[in-house]
Design an enzyme around this catalytic site. Sequence first.
Site, PDB file in Angstrom:
ATOM      1  N   ASP A 146      28.440 -47.051  19.067  1.00 12.87           N
ATOM      2  CA  ASP A 146      28.662 -46.796  20.494  1.00 12.87           C
ATOM      3  C   ASP A 146      30.053 -46.213  20.771  1.00 12.87           C
ATOM      4  O   ASP A 146      30.969 -46.352  19.962  1.00 12.87           O
ATOM      5  CB  ASP A 146      28.569 -48.120  21.284  1.00 12.87           C
ATOM      6  CG  ASP A 146      27.138 -48.620  21.401  1.00 12.87           C
ATOM      7  OD1 ASP A 146      26.266 -48.109  20.678  1.00 12.87           O
ATOM      8  OD2 ASP A 146      26.907 -49.533  22.210  1.00 12.87           O
ATOM      9  N   HIS A 165      30.919 -49.632  16.567  1.00 12.12           N
ATOM     10  CA  HIS A 165      31.595 -48.688  17.470  1.00 12.12           C
ATOM     11  C   HIS A 165      32.320 -47.611  16.672  1.00 12.12           C
ATOM     12  O   HIS A 165      33.109 -47.936  15.787  1.00 12.12           O
ATOM     13  CB  HIS A 165      32.587 -49.432  18.371  1.00 12.12           C
ATOM     14  CG  HIS A 165      31.914 -50.430  19.271  1.00 12.12           C
ATOM     15  ND1 HIS A 165      31.536 -51.668  18.826  1.00 12.12           N
ATOM     16  CD2 HIS A 165      31.525 -50.339  20.571  1.00 12.12           C
ATOM     17  CE1 HIS A 165      30.941 -52.316  19.825  1.00 12.12           C
ATOM     18  NE2 HIS A 165      30.924 -51.537  20.886  1.00 12.12           N
TER      19      HIS A 165
END
Length: 235
Positions: A52, A198
């Site tokens: 993400d 991430h």
Amino acid sequence: MELALTALAIASGLAFACFLAYIGLPALAKIRLRRRFLDRVRRRAEVFLTFDDGPDEVHTPRILDILDAARVKATFFLCGAHAERHPDIVRRIIAAGHSIGEHGHAHLHPWTTGPRRTLRDLRRAAETLTRLGAPPGRRLFRPPYGKLNLMTLLFIAATRRAVVFWNVDPRDYAQAEPGPVIEAVMPKLVPGAVVLLHDGRPDDGAGAASVTAEALEMLLARVDRTRLRFAGIDN
Ligand SMILES: [Zn+2]
């Protein structure tokens, strides 16, 4: 005084109703959406790595190199603002055969963002990915912070977004070393696992993804690849 208190009680009731409609109902809907998503992935034989908040000019290319070297497909949930800044990295993600999905434009928190701004943000992210060559088909969407407001919920329903949650969260953004990430992920790497990682950081200052690439490399070296197959989430 009595009258003023009655008026305040009515106003409070309205505020409470608004809160329920804008945040409470979507929170309930999220429980159902999440359960449905996890039921669906549990029936699958693969493991899903998801990244993400990118693309990031340093971390994303490094993560792509590691995934390429290990011949692993993953899914990237891109912030529209970052995608606009790094279109070449977005094209590289797509060309490498990974899946991509929307993660809002500016990574706004749905609980503190009004409906018009929410809609503008979601639309802008969608348009950016389309412009940068997102493959056709049902678009994947991961809500920032995993939270929904009423407008997000209406957007998802109206545009038939496939909402993607996760069931493994090593909190890589908060770690200073790759060790804790690996320890949190390894025991949970079973078919149907959706790992939240991430490759970037939102502009609002949440944690960086500095240990993620290192942790990923060590993780892929350790995993028994005859037992586990990695895949991008399909739309
Ligand atoms: Zn995010």
